[in-house]
Write a protein that holds these residues in place. Structure first.
Motif, PDB file in Angstrom:
ATOM      1  N   VAL A 104     -11.442  -4.250   1.449  1.00 10.85           N
ATOM      2  CA  VAL A 104     -10.338  -4.918   1.566  1.00 10.85           C
ATOM      3  C   VAL A 104      -8.983  -4.231   2.062  1.00 10.85           C
ATOM      4  O   VAL A 104      -8.773  -3.305   1.409  1.00 10.85           O
ATOM      5  CB  VAL A 104      -9.643  -5.853   0.505  1.00 10.85           C
ATOM      6  N   SER A 106      -5.297  -4.109   3.862  1.00 16.91           N
ATOM      7  CA  SER A 106      -4.111  -4.776   4.324  1.00 16.91           C
ATOM      8  C   SER A 106      -3.644  -4.377   5.567  1.00 16.91           C
ATOM      9  O   SER A 106      -3.789  -3.102   6.049  1.00 16.91           O
ATOM     10  CB  SER A 106      -3.004  -4.578   3.150  1.00 16.91           C
ATOM     11  N   THR A 121      -3.892  -1.603  10.666  1.00 16.48           N
ATOM     12  CA  THR A 121      -4.055  -1.210   9.179  1.00 16.48           C
ATOM     13  C   THR A 121      -3.985   0.279   8.861  1.00 16.48           C
ATOM     14  O   THR A 121      -3.920   0.838  10.033  1.00 16.48           O
ATOM     15  CB  THR A 121      -5.711  -1.663   8.681  1.00 16.48           C
ATOM     16  N   GLN A 159      -4.965  -9.562   5.019  1.00 14.98           N
ATOM     17  CA  GLN A 159      -5.856  -8.743   4.324  1.00 14.98           C
ATOM     18  C   GLN A 159      -7.309  -8.918   5.025  1.00 14.98           C
ATOM     19  O   GLN A 159      -7.757 -10.082   5.016  1.00 14.98           O
ATOM     20  CB  GLN A 159      -5.899  -9.203   2.699  1.00 14.98           C
ATOM     21  N   ALA A 161     -11.257  -8.667   5.097  1.00 15.80           N
ATOM     22  CA  ALA A 161     -12.440  -8.090   4.047  1.00 15.80           C
ATOM     23  C   ALA A 161     -13.464  -7.739   5.121  1.00 15.80           C
ATOM     24  O   ALA A 161     -13.888  -8.325   5.876  1.00 15.80           O
ATOM     25  CB  ALA A 161     -12.791  -9.174   3.406  1.00 15.80           C
ATOM     26  N   ALA A 244     -10.053 -11.952   8.273  1.00 13.92           N
ATOM     27  CA  ALA A 244      -8.660 -11.750   8.010  1.00 13.92           C
ATOM     28  C   ALA A 244      -8.101 -13.103   7.268  1.00 13.92           C
ATOM     29  O   ALA A 244      -8.012 -14.120   7.908  1.00 13.92           O
ATOM     30  CB  ALA A 244      -8.045 -11.308   9.357  1.00 13.92           C
ATOM     31  N   GLY A 247      -2.147 -12.368   3.841  1.00 19.13           N
ATOM     32  CA  GLY A 247      -1.455 -11.622   2.777  1.00 19.13           C
ATOM     33  C   GLY A 247      -0.607 -11.789   1.900  1.00 19.13           C
ATOM     34  O   GLY A 247       0.032 -13.162   2.294  1.00 19.13           O
TER      35      GLY A 247
END
Length: 248
Positions: A104, A106, A121, A159, A161, A244, A247
């Motif tokens: 993961v 952010s 990121t 976030q 993944a 995504a 977050g």
């Protein structure tokens, strides 16, 4: 393509099973379909016929090169490597060899193009499927140099993944070019750890962030790539296999 009850993948009337996975791995290891057939004690005509049937259902799996100074040969496409990774993940679920995990990352959305978002990121920019921005978070008149609509990053913390079975590993000199396609993410890194099983290995790749990317690959791929802790690798994964979510 849907997974059946047993360890095989189905596309229309064609099932991809362990025998087909062995054929693709042998092509990868031997560098040609002819040598792969010999290694598996199969006839070339039978191997060629099966590969043709698989490609008719699944798309290009092997790139063939004729003649030349290297004498020609065959290599797997990225789609073939993705297929092998998915099959090994499925088989692992049945045998308990390994668990599929997610890395993961952010970040913040910096651009949107339909359902795909570009996310900044700590590891670099990632293209991923993302929910639409809330009303008022996009500045529609603005666009970057490529014409992609630019989002209000302050309102788009997400976030990302990345599933281990979606990650493909390449040797640095054989990796797809970074500019080849925006639909495939590409990160350079080094192997942080290898958790080897009987048929499947979990490879952790340090890409310069607190979170490491995990890749689920076959042991034959570990040997072919000559992977060890500290080995330089390039990890790639499709934007359409990456999610995504909002977050905190």
């Amino acid at each position: 393509m849907d997974a059946g009850f047993e360890a095989h993948l189905r596309a229309g009337e064609v099932e991809f099973d362990a025998s087909d996975a062995d054929l693709l791995r042998a092509v990868d290891e031997e560098g040609s379909l002819n040598r792969a057939a010999d290694a598996l004690d199969r006839s070339y005509s039978r191997a060629h016929q099966r590969l043709t049937a698989l490609e008719d259902a699944l798309g290009p799996l092997v790139v063939r090169q004729r003649g030349g100074s290297g004498g020609g040969g065959s290599r797997l496409t990225d789609e073939a490597r993705d297929l092998l990774a998915r099959f090994e993940r499925l088989r692992a679920e049945f045998t308990g060899t390994a668990e599929v995990e997610e890395a993961v990352l952010s970040g913040e959305v910096v651009a949107r193009d339909g359902e795909l978002a570009t996310v900044e990121t700590p590891a670099g920019r990632v293209r991923a499927l993302a929910p639409p921005a809330e009303s008022g978070t996009e500045r529609a008149p603005d666009a970057d140099a490529e014409g992609v609509r630019v989002a209000d990053a302050d309102a788009d913390a997400v976030q990302v993944a990345v599933r281990a079975d979606a990650v493909t590993l390449h040797a640095p000199d054989a990796a797809p070019a970074a500019e080849a396609t925006s639909a495939r993410n590409r990160f350079s890194g080094s192997v942080a750890a290898i958790d080897a099983g009987e048929q499947v290995a979990r490879v952790l790749v340090d890409v310069g962030t607190d979170a490491t990317l995990a890749a689920l690959v076959t042991m034959s791929s570990v040997e072919t790539l000559d992977l060890d802790e500290g080995s330089a690798v390039v990890a790639s994964f499709k934007a359409t296999a990456t999610r995504a979510s909002p977050g905190e």
